[in-house]
Design a protein around this motif. Structure first.
Motif, PDB file in Angstrom:
ATOM      1  N   ILE A  65       0.830  -1.027  -0.126  1.00  0.00           N
ATOM      2  CA  ILE A  65      -0.233  -0.053   0.028  1.00  0.00           C
ATOM      3  C   ILE A  65       0.923   1.326   0.106  1.00  0.00           C
ATOM      4  O   ILE A  65       0.552   2.246  -0.655  1.00  0.00           O
ATOM      5  CB  ILE A  65      -1.069  -0.040   1.231  1.00  0.00           C
ATOM      6  CG1 ILE A  65      -1.972  -1.181   1.132  1.00  0.00           C
ATOM      7  CG2 ILE A  65      -1.718   1.426   1.152  1.00  0.00           C
ATOM      8  CD1 ILE A  65      -2.792  -1.412  -0.205  1.00  0.00           C
ATOM      9  N   THR A 345      -5.338  -8.920   0.631  1.00  0.00           N
ATOM     10  CA  THR A 345      -4.907  -7.826  -0.376  1.00  0.00           C
ATOM     11  C   THR A 345      -6.074  -7.104  -1.323  1.00  0.00           C
ATOM     12  O   THR A 345      -5.823  -6.068  -1.391  1.00  0.00           O
ATOM     13  CB  THR A 345      -4.115  -8.677  -1.665  1.00  0.00           C
ATOM     14  OG1 THR A 345      -3.086  -9.366  -0.825  1.00  0.00           O
ATOM     15  CG2 THR A 345      -3.343  -7.756  -2.526  1.00  0.00           C
ATOM     16  N   LEU A 349      -6.442  -3.144  -0.819  1.00  0.00           N
ATOM     17  CA  LEU A 349      -6.385  -2.072  -1.904  1.00  0.00           C
ATOM     18  C   LEU A 349      -7.694  -1.449  -2.310  1.00  0.00           C
ATOM     19  O   LEU A 349      -7.539   0.001  -2.514  1.00  0.00           O
ATOM     20  CB  LEU A 349      -6.254  -3.032  -3.326  1.00  0.00           C
ATOM     21  CG  LEU A 349      -4.750  -3.625  -3.462  1.00  0.00           C
ATOM     22  CD1 LEU A 349      -4.847  -4.706  -4.525  1.00  0.00           C
ATOM     23  CD2 LEU A 349      -3.585  -2.586  -3.661  1.00  0.00           C
ATOM     24  N   TRP A 355     -10.127   3.546  -7.599  1.00  0.00           N
ATOM     25  CA  TRP A 355      -9.555   2.955  -8.731  1.00  0.00           C
ATOM     26  C   TRP A 355     -10.403   3.605  -9.905  1.00  0.00           C
ATOM     27  O   TRP A 355     -11.405   3.504  -9.917  1.00  0.00           O
ATOM     28  CB  TRP A 355      -9.320   1.631  -8.622  1.00  0.00           C
ATOM     29  CG  TRP A 355      -8.512   0.928  -7.357  1.00  0.00           C
ATOM     30  CD1 TRP A 355      -8.825   0.584  -6.103  1.00  0.00           C
ATOM     31  CD2 TRP A 355      -6.950   0.804  -7.313  1.00  0.00           C
ATOM     32  NE1 TRP A 355      -7.867   0.420  -5.368  1.00  0.00           N
ATOM     33  CE2 TRP A 355      -6.702   0.501  -6.242  1.00  0.00           C
ATOM     34  CE3 TRP A 355      -6.031   0.820  -8.244  1.00  0.00           C
ATOM     35  CZ2 TRP A 355      -5.352  -0.047  -5.638  1.00  0.00           C
ATOM     36  CZ3 TRP A 355      -4.862   0.643  -8.080  1.00  0.00           C
ATOM     37  CH2 TRP A 355      -4.616   0.233  -6.529  1.00  0.00           C
TER      38      TRP A 355
END
Length: 390
Positions: A65, A345, A349, A355
């Motif tokens: 991260i 994970t 994220l 994103w």
């Protein structure tokens, strides 16, 4: 060294340098394989061992991260970081080369008489990758042997120690005795299982979420609601995140890393559902097709994590419509650890960043074509823009 495994059982890329002779994943069932399986499950992959390494995995996620944040902010990386990144990328390329992710199907798998001729040069090409990887893993094994011989007492006893204990057991005799080469292969295989498969699954997962913004938002909302924004998601949170669990199952359903699982050979003449399967027949299980079978799944090509929210279907090999890790005694031994890593994970994220795709690319136009070798990766690597969530 144990008796040779029949080469017909092994993908060409894994017969180079006799790698298959020390393997757990593609090894022939017998005393040697049972011994390795026992060591792997009791010393490395049981819940007690996995829980003991939670802090290490969390540190790796934290570093990931932080690296993404620094990269997103175009921070200047120091020399150590650059060397570390380059080394990791080099090892990843070596692993990818062994798995044959250039997209070539192995003709020898379907026409066994061609394996000896290696017409696609798969075995010869993978040999150069395996040689370097075995050199790296072998260096780790040799260093640990020297450490044990020095008489320095260790505070912890890890997986490699357990393998070396067996290698050093002078009462162990016969073909099932572990050798230094066997141990190097097993250690490398554990690394294989934790890199290519995990990273590919996460890439497919992020691709599916970006292609389905509603699912991305539902996942972020669940994490914000259960974990909050004031602390990081940790492994103990995972069981309290049902939409995350459903999302990972849906990723594994649509994008199994081993689309044909690993090839197996029948050990005896068998009659199954009216079909006679002769001894030594090589068997491929098409998990990709099973996971998309309209007889088992409603709207099978759609990404719908919701299908698992009120379902008891799991990925552990008991439900034959979902077999990303295989089933039975040859189930992937890294199932529990791999699933934890993917969940943690992916959750980290999604919690840490918003994103987006590059300008001009719409979610529905994201390229999801597949590149199939021994494993299945995206034909076009995913490129995204992370924005830290404040």
């Amino acid at each position: 060294m144990r008796p040779p495994v029949r080469r017909s059982e092994s993908p060409d890329s894994l017969t180079a340098l006799d790698y298959y002779q020390g393997s757990v994943a593609i090894g022939h069932y017998g005393d040697y394989w049972r011994k390795l399986r026992r060591i792997c499950t009791t010393e490395f992959l049981v819940h007690k061992r996995i829980n003991a390494s939670i802090a290490l995995r969390q540190k790796c996620i934290d570093n990931l991260i932080e690296w993404i944040k620094q990269d997103a902010e175009k921070a200047t990386k120091n020399g150590d970081r650059a060397r570390s990144s380059w080394t990791g990328e080099r090892v990843f390329r070596l692993v990818s080369g062994v798995y044959g992710v250039d997209g070539e199907a192995e003709l020898g798998g379907f026409l066994p008489f061609l394996k000896w001729f290696d017409p696609q040069r798969i075995r010869r090409n993978s040999e150069k990758y395996l040689e370097r990887l075995l050199e790296i893993a072998g260096g780790i094994v040799k260093d640990r042997i020297k450490e044990k011989q020095s008489g320095v007492e260790k505070k912890t006893h890890d997986f490699l120690d357990a393998l070396l204990d067996d290698e050093g057991d002078h009462n162990a005799q016969g073909p099932d005795k572990l050798t230094e080469k066997n141990i190097t292969i097993v250690l490398l295989e554990m690394f294989f299982g934790g890199t290519e498969t995990t990273s590919s699954t996460i890439e497919w997962g992020m691709s599916q979420l970006l292609r389905n913004p509603d699912s991305m938002k539902k996942l972020q909302d669940e994490i914000d609601r259960v974990v909050g924004r004031d602390r990081k998601v940790v492994e103990t949170d995972l069981n309290n995140l049902p939409y995350l669990q459903a999302t990972v199952k849906e990723i594994l359903r649509l994008n199994p890393v081993f689309p044909m699982l690993l090839p197996r050979n029948s050990m005896q003449d068998t009659e199954f559902m009216g079909y006679v399967v002769p001894k030594n027949t090589q068997i491929f299980v098409n998990a990709w097709a099973i996971h998309r079978d309209p007889a088992s799944w409603v709207d099978p090509l759609a990404f719908k994590p919701e299908r698992f929210l009120d379902s008891d279907i799991d990925y552990k090999g008991q439900h034959f419509e979902l077999l990303p890790f295989g089933s039975g005694r040859r189930t992937c031994i890294g199932l529990t650890l791999g699933h934890r890593m993917v969940c943690l994970t992916l959750a980290s994220l999604v919690q840490a960043f918003d994103w987006s795709l590059k300008k001009g690319i719409k979610p529905e136009s994201l390229d999801m074509s597949e590149k199939v070798g021994l494993t299945m990766r995206k034909m076009v690597p995913l490129k995204v823009i992370p924005t830290p969530r404040e």
